[in-house]
Design a protein around this motif. Structure first.
Motif, short mmCIF file in Angstrom:
data_model
loop_
_atom_site.label_atom_id
_atom_site.label_comp_id
_atom_site.label_asym_id
_atom_site.label_seq_id
_atom_site.Cartn_x
_atom_site.Cartn_y
_atom_site.Cartn_z
N LYS A 13 0.89 -1.31 0.06
CA LYS A 13 -0.07 0.02 0.03
C LYS A 13 0.97 1.46 0.02
N ALA A 14 1.80 1.22 0.63
CA ALA A 14 2.86 2.41 0.79
C ALA A 14 3.38 2.63 -0.44
N VAL A 15 3.83 1.58 -1.08
CA VAL A 15 4.52 1.80 -2.57
C VAL A 15 3.35 2.29 -3.59
N ARG A 16 2.30 1.91 -3.56
CA ARG A 16 1.06 2.36 -4.47
C ARG A 16 0.67 3.55 -4.30
N ARG A 17 1.05 4.10 -3.06
CA ARG A 17 0.43 5.50 -2.61
C ARG A 17 1.67 6.45 -3.09
N HIS A 18 2.85 5.92 -3.36
CA HIS A 18 3.84 6.79 -3.89
C HIS A 18 4.05 7.05 -5.18
N PRO A 19 3.84 7.81 -6.18
CA PRO A 19 3.67 7.84 -7.37
C PRO A 19 5.07 7.49 -7.85
N GLY A 20 6.03 7.80 -7.72
CA GLY A 20 7.45 7.36 -8.23
C GLY A 20 7.62 5.60 -7.94
N ALA A 21 7.55 5.47 -6.87
CA ALA A 21 7.71 4.09 -6.49
C ALA A 21 6.84 3.21 -7.33
N ASN A 22 5.49 3.48 -7.33
CA ASN A 22 4.41 2.67 -7.86
C ASN A 22 4.88 2.62 -9.46
N ASP A 23 5.15 3.68 -10.14
CA ASP A 23 5.52 3.67 -11.54
C ASP A 23 6.67 2.80 -11.73
N LEU A 24 7.59 2.77 -10.95
CA LEU A 24 9.00 2.00 -11.53
C LEU A 24 8.63 0.64 -11.13
N VAL A 25 7.83 0.18 -9.91
CA VAL A 25 7.52 -1.23 -9.67
C VAL A 25 6.62 -1.70 -10.76
N THR A 26 5.54 -0.85 -11.22
CA THR A 26 4.70 -1.15 -12.20
C THR A 26 5.41 -1.58 -13.48
N ARG A 27 6.26 -0.70 -13.93
CA ARG A 27 7.32 -1.03 -14.96
C ARG A 27 8.39 -2.23 -14.83
N ASN A 28 8.33 -2.89 -13.60
CA ASN A 28 9.38 -3.68 -13.44
C ASN A 28 10.87 -3.13 -13.65
N ALA A 29 11.29 -1.97 -13.21
CA ALA A 29 12.39 -1.52 -13.35
C ALA A 29 13.44 -2.12 -12.35
N GLY A 30 14.60 -2.20 -12.96
CA GLY A 30 15.64 -2.84 -12.34
C GLY A 30 15.69 -2.34 -10.56
N PRO A 31 16.17 -3.39 -9.78
CA PRO A 31 16.31 -2.98 -8.34
C PRO A 31 17.12 -1.93 -7.99
N SER A 32 18.17 -1.71 -8.54
CA SER A 32 19.22 -0.52 -8.57
C SER A 32 18.13 0.80 -8.35
N LEU A 33 17.28 0.85 -9.48
CA LEU A 33 16.55 1.91 -9.59
C LEU A 33 15.38 2.17 -8.65
N THR A 34 14.71 0.80 -8.47
CA THR A 34 13.44 0.79 -7.74
C THR A 34 13.81 1.09 -6.19
N ARG A 35 15.03 0.29 -5.77
CA ARG A 35 15.03 0.60 -4.10
C ARG A 35 15.19 1.69 -3.66
N PRO A 36 15.47 2.74 -4.28
CA PRO A 36 15.56 4.19 -3.47
C PRO A 36 14.10 4.70 -3.42
N PHE A 37 13.40 4.34 -4.55
CA PHE A 37 11.97 4.80 -4.30
C PHE A 37 11.12 4.00 -3.55
N VAL A 38 11.43 2.77 -3.50
CA VAL A 38 10.49 1.89 -2.27
C VAL A 38 10.82 2.55 -0.85
N ARG A 39 12.14 2.84 -0.80
CA ARG A 39 12.67 3.27 0.27
C ARG A 39 12.03 4.54 0.79
N ALA A 40 12.06 5.35 -0.08
CA ALA A 40 11.06 6.59 -0.10
C ALA A 40 9.61 6.51 0.31
#
Length: 86
Positions: free
Chosen positions: A49-76
């Motif tokens: 839910k936290a990731v879905r509510r964060h626009p940047g993190a949700n976008d990267l997770v939805t696009r299956n971006a690599g972990p090095s790009l996704t990790r800082p957004f998930v953390r945020a």
């Protein structure tokens, strides 16, 4: 009225440790459908839910971006979320 603090604010109060935040990030990256994460002091957070509510993190997770790009957004997303007590 009581305001629920963000994970970042709880970190600032030393109620949640940075290692716990990193463990939450790891848990989400390992399994997006992970059950709510429970921090040591009893705070619970739905990571998905936290990731879905964060626009940047949700976008990267939805696009299956690599972990090095996704990790800082998930953390945020986790730091900006408001975990519930108990």
């Amino acid at each position: 009225m009581t305001e629920t603090l963000t994970t970042a604010a709880l970190c600032g109060l030393k109620l949640i440790g940075d290692t716990e935040v990193e463990a939450a990030v790891d848990a989400f990256l390992a399994d997006r459908m992970t059950p709510p994460f429970v921090f040591k002091e009893g705070y619970r957070l739905s990571l998905s839910k936290a990731v879905r509510r964060h626009p940047g993190a949700n976008d990267l997770v939805t696009r299956n971006a690599g972990p090095s790009l996704t990790r800082p957004f998930v953390r945020a997303a986790i730091l900006q979320a408001r975990p519930a007590r108990g």
